[in-house]
Design a protein around this motif. Structure first.
Motif, PDB file in Angstrom:
ATOM      1  N   ALA A   1     -27.592  36.496   8.423  1.00  0.00           N
ATOM      2  CA  ALA A   1     -26.802  36.569   9.652  1.00  0.00           C
ATOM      3  C   ALA A   1     -25.373  36.974   9.356  1.00  0.00           C
ATOM      4  O   ALA A   1     -24.784  37.803  10.050  1.00  0.00           O
TER       5      ALA A   1
ATOM      6  N   GLY B   1     -25.284  40.617   8.476  1.00  0.00           N
ATOM      7  CA  GLY B   1     -25.442  41.464   9.656  1.00  0.00           C
ATOM      8  C   GLY B   1     -24.184  41.515  10.475  1.00  0.00           C
ATOM      9  O   GLY B   1     -23.779  42.576  10.963  1.00  0.00           O
ATOM     10  N   ALA B   2     -23.513  40.358  10.647  1.00  0.00           N
ATOM     11  CA  ALA B   2     -22.272  40.334  11.423  1.00  0.00           C
ATOM     12  C   ALA B   2     -21.183  41.123  10.721  1.00  0.00           C
ATOM     13  O   ALA B   2     -20.424  41.864  11.347  1.00  0.00           O
TER      14      ALA B   2
ATOM     15  N   ILE C   1     -31.332  35.102  20.897  1.00  0.00           N
ATOM     16  CA  ILE C   1     -30.031  34.564  20.484  1.00  0.00           C
ATOM     17  C   ILE C   1     -29.415  33.804  21.650  1.00  0.00           C
ATOM     18  O   ILE C   1     -29.349  34.310  22.772  1.00  0.00           O
TER      19      ILE C   1
ATOM     20  N   GLY D   1     -26.545  30.894  18.043  1.00  0.00           N
ATOM     21  CA  GLY D   1     -25.348  31.696  17.816  1.00  0.00           C
ATOM     22  C   GLY D   1     -24.117  30.944  18.274  1.00  0.00           C
ATOM     23  O   GLY D   1     -24.206  29.813  18.772  1.00  0.00           O
TER      24      GLY D   1
ATOM     25  N   ARG E   1     -19.943  37.773  18.872  1.00  0.00           N
ATOM     26  CA  ARG E   1     -20.866  37.662  17.743  1.00  0.00           C
ATOM     27  C   ARG E   1     -22.323  37.758  18.193  1.00  0.00           C
ATOM     28  O   ARG E   1     -23.155  38.352  17.498  1.00  0.00           O
ATOM     29  N   ASN E   2     -22.653  37.182  19.343  1.00  0.00           N
ATOM     30  CA  ASN E   2     -24.027  37.259  19.818  1.00  0.00           C
ATOM     31  C   ASN E   2     -24.458  38.694  20.089  1.00  0.00           C
ATOM     32  O   ASN E   2     -25.584  39.091  19.784  1.00  0.00           O
TER      33      ASN E   2
ATOM     34  N   ASP F   1     -24.917  40.453  16.785  1.00  0.00           N
ATOM     35  CA  ASP F   1     -26.194  40.081  16.176  1.00  0.00           C
ATOM     36  C   ASP F   1     -27.362  40.776  16.864  1.00  0.00           C
ATOM     37  O   ASP F   1     -28.310  41.215  16.202  1.00  0.00           O
TER      38      ASP F   1
ATOM     39  N   LEU G   1     -29.310  42.446  13.895  1.00  0.00           N
ATOM     40  CA  LEU G   1     -30.220  41.575  13.144  1.00  0.00           C
ATOM     41  C   LEU G   1     -31.685  41.890  13.411  1.00  0.00           C
ATOM     42  O   LEU G   1     -32.094  42.113  14.554  1.00  0.00           O
TER      43      LEU G   1
END
Length: 389
Positions: free
Chosen positions: A30, A33-34, A57, A97, A102-103, A106, A110
């Protein structure tokens, strides 16, 4: 020490070792990916090979959004035919999350992340600013959801927003929805706070010790940890956030009352606050791909069983959701649009065929307001038909 006790300890240590490895690997994935999303102008989406598990998420564990995703996962897991080894055709996997930017990052990057509950205002901004490239064609929405209310919990000496000037206020995790929109709301209202980023438990502990004056939470009411507060012991309360003209562009007016938080708000009293709209977004997988087919299966199951979420035992925010409501500026997921159209056509045919008071509503209307009302009537009609069987 007896042998059974030694065995239990050994098994406990082994389980901890085996469980820690995949969790740590998932956390590293995670973070990677971020980080990738922030380092590239256009994030690259990874593809999961699991054709039967839809990754969802959601917000932090205390949030109403997390509870709603748990509702979805639990309801859709029931009533399915299983394979020879107990496998199901559709499984919903909640992915915790922090919310906010950020969500969306992702969801765009992701593997296994197919859907996310996100605030519309933030997703609109990311699209307009092209923060992650042209996401207008990378994301679709399945349905509008509910409003998320600002909860400003303060110490007893704080009587108004002005009293928070220069004081320490926790805005949740960095880059969370509280962090991004909370800073903006305080700036818009002309209140300069000392913003810090803390988890909820740490923020509440600092408030009890007098090391912080307030914590801002943004989630659909009621938030479970707030229901557990004892105001006599914790000596905390919810502070009003007045809805001024300067806030009208991005925020909605709302209230918190005794029914929402009987342990914090006195009977007959209301606390003014502001809110935002949330929606269920999905990654726009290519039509005909395995992930697209999985999302189609999810949408069909979710929509057809939606009335189950309106009963007791599920998050109260489900009662705000209108599946037919439209989100301006965004394309609805094709199978979701198709399902809604079929329901309208079916309701129309049923009504024209029966012509009595128990018939289905006529959906022959063009405006979104009429369609929203007609869909609500259709759900009520369908429930009546099922009860009459």
């Amino acid at each position: 020490m007896k042998t059974p006790t030694r065995r239990r300890i050994a098994w406990g240590i082994l389980a901890a070792v085996l469980f820690a490895a995949p969790v740590d690997a998932l956390a590293q994935s995670a973070r990677a990916g971020a980080a990738s999303a922030h380092n590239e102008a256009v994030p690259r989406k990874q593809v999961s090979e699991n054709r039967y598990t839809a990754g969802f998420i959601t917000g932090p564990p205390y949030s109403t959004e997390f509870a709603m995703v748990q509702d979805i996962a639990t309801v859709l897991a029931s009533g399915q035919k299983t394979g020879p080894h107990g496998e199901v055709a559709l499984r919903v996997l909640p992915m915790v999350g922090t919310g906010g930017v950020r969500n969306i990052s992702d969801l765009l990057t992701l593997a296994g992340a197919d859907m996310a509950i996100a605030p519309v205002v933030l997703v609109d901004r990311l699209r307009d600013a092209k923060t992650f490239g042209d996401i207008n064609h990378k994301l679709v929405y399945i349905t509008l959801l509910h409003t998320e209310e600002f909860h400003l919990l303060v110490r007893p000496e704080i009587k108004s927003l002005d009293d928070l000037a220069g004081k320490t206020v926790s805005l949740g995790e960095a880059d969370s929805t509280e962090d991004v929109l909370g800073r903006e709301a305080f700036d818009t209202l002309g209140v300069k706070v000392n913003a810090v980023n803390l988890g909820l438990d740490a923020a509440l502990e600092r408030m009890r010790r007098g090391q912080a004056s307030a914590v801002l939470l943004l989630s659909g009411k009621p938030i479970k940890p707030l229901l557990a507060l004892n105001t006599r012991l914790d000596n905390l309360r919810l502070l009003p956030i007045p809805y001024s003209q300067s806030l009208q562009r991005e925020f909605l007016p709302s209230t918190l009352d005794h029914a929402d938080y009987p342990n914090i708000i006195a009977d007959g009293q209301k606390v003014e606050t502001i809110a935002i709209q949330s929606a269920l977004f999905a990654y726009n997988w290519p039509a005909g791909s395995p992930r697209y087919d999985l999302l189609e299966n999810f949408t069909r199951s979710f929509f057809s069983r939606f009335s189950e979420f309106l009963g007791d035992g599920h998050a109260a925010k489900w009662r705000e959701v209108n599946l037919a409501a439209r989100l301006p500026g965004w394309q609805r997921f094709g199978p979701a649009e198709h399902w809604l159209n079929l329901q309208s056509m079916g309701a129309d045919a049923a009504r024209n065929g029966s012509g009595n008071a128990g018939s289905a509503p006529n959906p022959a209307a063009n405006s979104s307001e009429q369609r929203d009302q007609l869909f609500r009537e259709f759900l009520q009609w369908r429930d009546r038909q099922q009860q009459g069987k």
